[in-house]
Write a protein that holds these residues in place. Structure first.
Motif, PDB file in Angstrom:
ATOM      1  N   ALA A 106       8.744   2.093  -8.025  1.00  0.00           N
ATOM      2  CA  ALA A 106       9.031   1.553  -5.965  1.00  0.00           C
ATOM      3  C   ALA A 106       9.007   0.329  -5.475  1.00  0.00           C
ATOM      4  O   ALA A 106       9.288  -0.437  -4.985  1.00  0.00           O
ATOM      5  N   ALA A 107       7.717  -0.451  -6.516  1.00  0.00           N
ATOM      6  CA  ALA A 107       7.737  -2.112  -6.669  1.00  0.00           C
ATOM      7  C   ALA A 107       8.570  -2.457  -7.655  1.00  0.00           C
ATOM      8  O   ALA A 107       7.410  -3.684  -7.194  1.00  0.00           O
ATOM      9  N   ALA A 108       8.455  -2.537  -8.592  1.00  0.00           N
ATOM     10  CA  ALA A 108       8.807  -3.549  -9.952  1.00  0.00           C
ATOM     11  C   ALA A 108      10.049  -3.002 -10.718  1.00  0.00           C
ATOM     12  O   ALA A 108      10.160  -1.969 -10.597  1.00  0.00           O
ATOM     13  N   VAL A 109      11.032  -4.131 -10.413  1.00  0.00           N
ATOM     14  CA  VAL A 109      11.381  -3.695 -11.629  1.00  0.00           C
ATOM     15  C   VAL A 109      11.281  -4.901 -12.548  1.00  0.00           C
ATOM     16  O   VAL A 109      11.732  -6.079 -12.517  1.00  0.00           O
ATOM     17  N   THR A 110      11.991  -4.487 -14.300  1.00  0.00           N
ATOM     18  CA  THR A 110      12.173  -5.322 -15.354  1.00  0.00           C
ATOM     19  C   THR A 110      13.318  -5.522 -15.415  1.00  0.00           C
ATOM     20  O   THR A 110      13.171  -4.023 -16.315  1.00  0.00           O
ATOM     21  N   VAL A 111      14.132  -5.958 -16.060  1.00  0.00           N
ATOM     22  CA  VAL A 111      15.388  -5.750 -16.705  1.00  0.00           C
ATOM     23  C   VAL A 111      16.058  -6.534 -18.266  1.00  0.00           C
ATOM     24  O   VAL A 111      16.012  -8.168 -17.327  1.00  0.00           O
ATOM     25  N   ASN A 112      15.830  -6.274 -19.065  1.00  0.00           N
ATOM     26  CA  ASN A 112      16.951  -7.233 -19.968  1.00  0.00           C
ATOM     27  C   ASN A 112      18.255  -6.967 -19.787  1.00  0.00           C
ATOM     28  O   ASN A 112      18.485  -6.063 -20.789  1.00  0.00           O
ATOM     29  N   LEU A 113      18.617  -8.172 -19.850  1.00  0.00           N
ATOM     30  CA  LEU A 113      20.436  -7.895 -19.883  1.00  0.00           C
ATOM     31  C   LEU A 113      20.646  -8.217 -21.150  1.00  0.00           C
ATOM     32  O   LEU A 113      20.411  -9.276 -22.087  1.00  0.00           O
TER      33      LEU A 113
END
Length: 665
Positions: A14-21
């Motif tokens: 709900a409060a954190a996003v990390t994405v390697n594109l």
């Protein structure tokens, strides 16, 4: 066809996003939380030990409420905002990574994504009266991104290109505003909001979609943008317009023209032994603005005027515009009754323009097929009745419409659609046409004229901006550029001898020459220097044609910045007062008042000073204090590399072919 790849990594709550594109070799890209709210796209190249923030997504969106993944990352925020992000690695026409970003929001929302300008140089952006180049130091305060009278914004393509090989391009349906160096320094914020000049009444949603391209260098990034989002011309203008000067009545005479003035002007051009491509009868030849009816007090027999000009060796063009002044009857009332005029959301046709003569005016609605045809038929009548060869079409920007306009086009494309439809409509009159506005119309095979320049040396819309506007237009995909008249418009003062000669020098390696102020208004030296500079332009006109042909084939700029041939050279990236013709001619005109020398930067290659094989400079190199008195135009010809050099046999054939062409010409 490119396959949409699955995002490589996702960690979300709900409060954190990390994405390697997914990204190409040498570049890593990821999406992560921004501590101030929203998300950040972070980039790191293998040439750097540190990462940099490329784009802040959702400056006003707050914290993430939820996210999900699949073939794209979908992120939700409070207020029913959703963000969709995907990336793909591409290999054609260039290798790189393209990130697609799409926001969806309620119509009353305000979206803002902010590009970090960093320490890079940036190109593209809107055409401006004070046209700085590169554009990172330009200040725009929530600037409505449409073509408009203000700031000479005749071209407003939503395209930004970074010197590191990054570009950003927005979908045409975005109600876009741009804030640069105002909300935050070294930052360009792209704001989507439904407010004037976009229709508030008729939209039921807000969307902001764009792509980010990441490539190895700035040239590869631009070539990809041309191939995928900007487009390229489908043909090029009339070659006689390229080779020999256009002579216009405008700057010298303004609206004080008649049969005798026109013929005397033509006789002077011949008497002073200047060549021509055409003679342009500018403002004011009609009985009232919008009548498209010849004023017989000025031109008692327009056919005779035109035929006399043609007998003297001129083709003849006329100035046109899309307005009808109040009181220009019966044309105004007829057009209003037939629904041919742009109406505001309040139902009024009333607007203004620079020649409304203290009254009001109306703007023909080119988004209506029947209005386009009505206007076309009237112009065609002028063409056929008097033997006019072609036309200069003025205006076309959205701001001339009564605000807010109701147009007959996709609501999401308004109000910019009137610019597109106007220039598409008038382009049908052929390769001698010129326009001054453009939006999504890079494909048209006609000259796009710089909006009037003022008679100054400086960046107050003066000589300095002749070069920067040339570069701005080319890097927005408008490669068929018609520079404004030599010496400027003379609204403030007539050009001095020095300004006139320096302006002509700066024009020589641009696609075409336009005279209105004339060399014989000065002295014999000015006349002689002007003849020599016109001859120099004509000598290299074939290079302009070849550059046009390459632009049609590949979308390449006709007059690129000098980094085009040396795209990783950071010393070349900020140069604004030099430009190329094609890839092998570098022009470095003097644009500073009183200067008799200048510093010149040559990018990689072997450059022949003034084309002289005895004067060779090996780039990259600075030439400091290059002597350039008033009779000198500094230019350099790039020597072909050994691998591309023409063999002696082929060279002989080319010389023979050139001689044959000269005989037949």
């Amino acid at each position: 066809m490119l396959r949409l790849v699955v995002l490589a990594t996702l960690v979300a709550c709900a409060a954190a996003v990390t994405v390697n594109l997914e990204s190409q070799d040498g570049v890593s890209l990821r999406v992560q939380d921004n501590t101030a709210g929203g998300l950040s796209i972070v980039m790191q190249r293998n040439t750097s030990t540190t990462s940099s923030h490329l784009m802040w997504l959702g400056r006003y969106a707050g914290a993430v409420s939820s996210s999900s993944s699949g073939e794209e990352l979908v992120v939700h925020f409070a207020g029913n905002l959703s963000l969709h992000i995907s990336s793909r690695v591409i290999h054609e026409p260039k290798s790189g990574t393209v990130i697609s970003v799409a926001w969806k929001a309620p119509v009353a929302s305000r979206l803002a994504d902010c590009l970090s300008l960093g320490s890079k140089n940036w190109y593209g952006g809107p055409q401006q009266k004070h046209q700085y180049w590169p554009i990172e130091n330009l200040t725009l305060a929530e600037y409505s991104y449409v073509t408009k009278e203000a700031d000479n914004c005749g071209i407003a393509e939503p395209y930004w290109l970074g010197s590191d090989g990054t570009y950003v391009f927005f979908d045409s349906k975005v109600p876009l505003f741009v804030d640069q160096n105002f909300i935050e320094q070294r930052t360009t914020c792209f704001i989507a909001e439904v407010k004037a000049p976009y229709s508030v009444r008729r939209r039921d949603r807000l969307e902001m979609s764009y792509v980010i391209g990441v490539f190895d260098n700035v040239r590869e990034a631009h070539e990809h943008a041309v191939a995928t989002v900007l487009g390229k011309p489908t043909g090029y203008p009339d070659e006689r317009m390229i080779k020999s000067p256009i002579w216009s009545t405008w700057a010298r005479y303004k609206s004080a023209i008649n049969h005798d003035v026109v013929l005397q002007f033509a006789d002077d051009i011949i008497r002073y032994n200047f060549t021509n491509s055409q003679f342009e009868i500018d403002d004011l030849w009609e009985i009232c603005y919008g009548s498209l009816t010849v004023d017989e007090n000025r031109f008692p027999n327009m056919s005779d005027t035109v035929n006399t000009l043609k007998s003297k060796g001129f083709r003849v063009t006329m100035w046109m515009h899309p307005f009808i002044n109040k009181g220009c009857e019966p044309w105004y009332t007829d057009a209003l009754n037939d629904n041919y005029l742009v109406l505001s959301e309040g139902g009024s046709e009333v607007t203004s323009w620079w020649n409304d003569n203290g009254t009001t005016a109306a703007y023909v609605d080119f988004t209506k097929p029947e209005a386009r045809q009505w206007y076309h038929d009237r112009v065609q009548y002028i063409h056929d009745t008097y033997g006019i060869d072609s036309f200069k079409f003025d205006a076309g920007e959205t701001s001339w419409s009564p605000q807010i306009p109701v147009l007959q086009s996709d609501l999401d494309e308004q109000p910019s659609s009137i610019t597109t439809e106007y220039v598409k409509s008038v382009a049908k009159f052929g390769p001698m046409v010129e326009v001054r506005a453009g939006y999504r119309s890079q494909d048209l095979p006609i000259f796009v004229r710089m909006i009037d320049k003022d008679t100054y040396f400086n960046f107050e819309n003066g000589l300095a901006t002749l070069i920067t506007t040339l570069l701005q237009m080319n890097l927005n995909g408008y490669t068929l550029v018609l520079p404004d008249m030599i010496g400027g418009n003379g609204y403030n003062v007539r050009p001095s001898k020095e300004l006139f000669i320096r302006w002509l020098q700066a024009n020589v390696f641009m696609p075409s020459l336009q005279f209105s102020y004339v060399p014989w208004d000065y002295d014999n030296e000015t006349v002689q220097l002007s003849r020599e500079l016109v001859a120099l332009h004509e000598q290299y006109a074939g290079e302009v044609v070849r550059a046009f042909q390459r632009s049609v084939a590949e979308g390449a700029p006709v007059n690129p910045p000098i980094w085009w041939v040396d795209p990783t050279n950071s010393d070349a990236h900020p140069i604004w007062d030099e430009f190329l013709l094609g890839e092998d001619i570098l022009a470095a005109p003097v644009v500073t008042e009183g200067a008799t020398s200048r510093d010149i930067y040559l990018p990689a290659g072997r450059w022949l000073e003034l084309g002289d094989p005895e004067l060779v400079h090996e780039g990259p190199v600075w030439i400091r204090n290059y002597p350039a008195p008033l009779n000198v135009l500094p230019y350099f010809i790039r020597e072909p590399s050994p691998s591309s050099a023409t063999t002696p046999c082929v060279a002989a054939v080319l010389v023979l072919f050139g001689l044959i062409l000269n005989i037949f010409n």
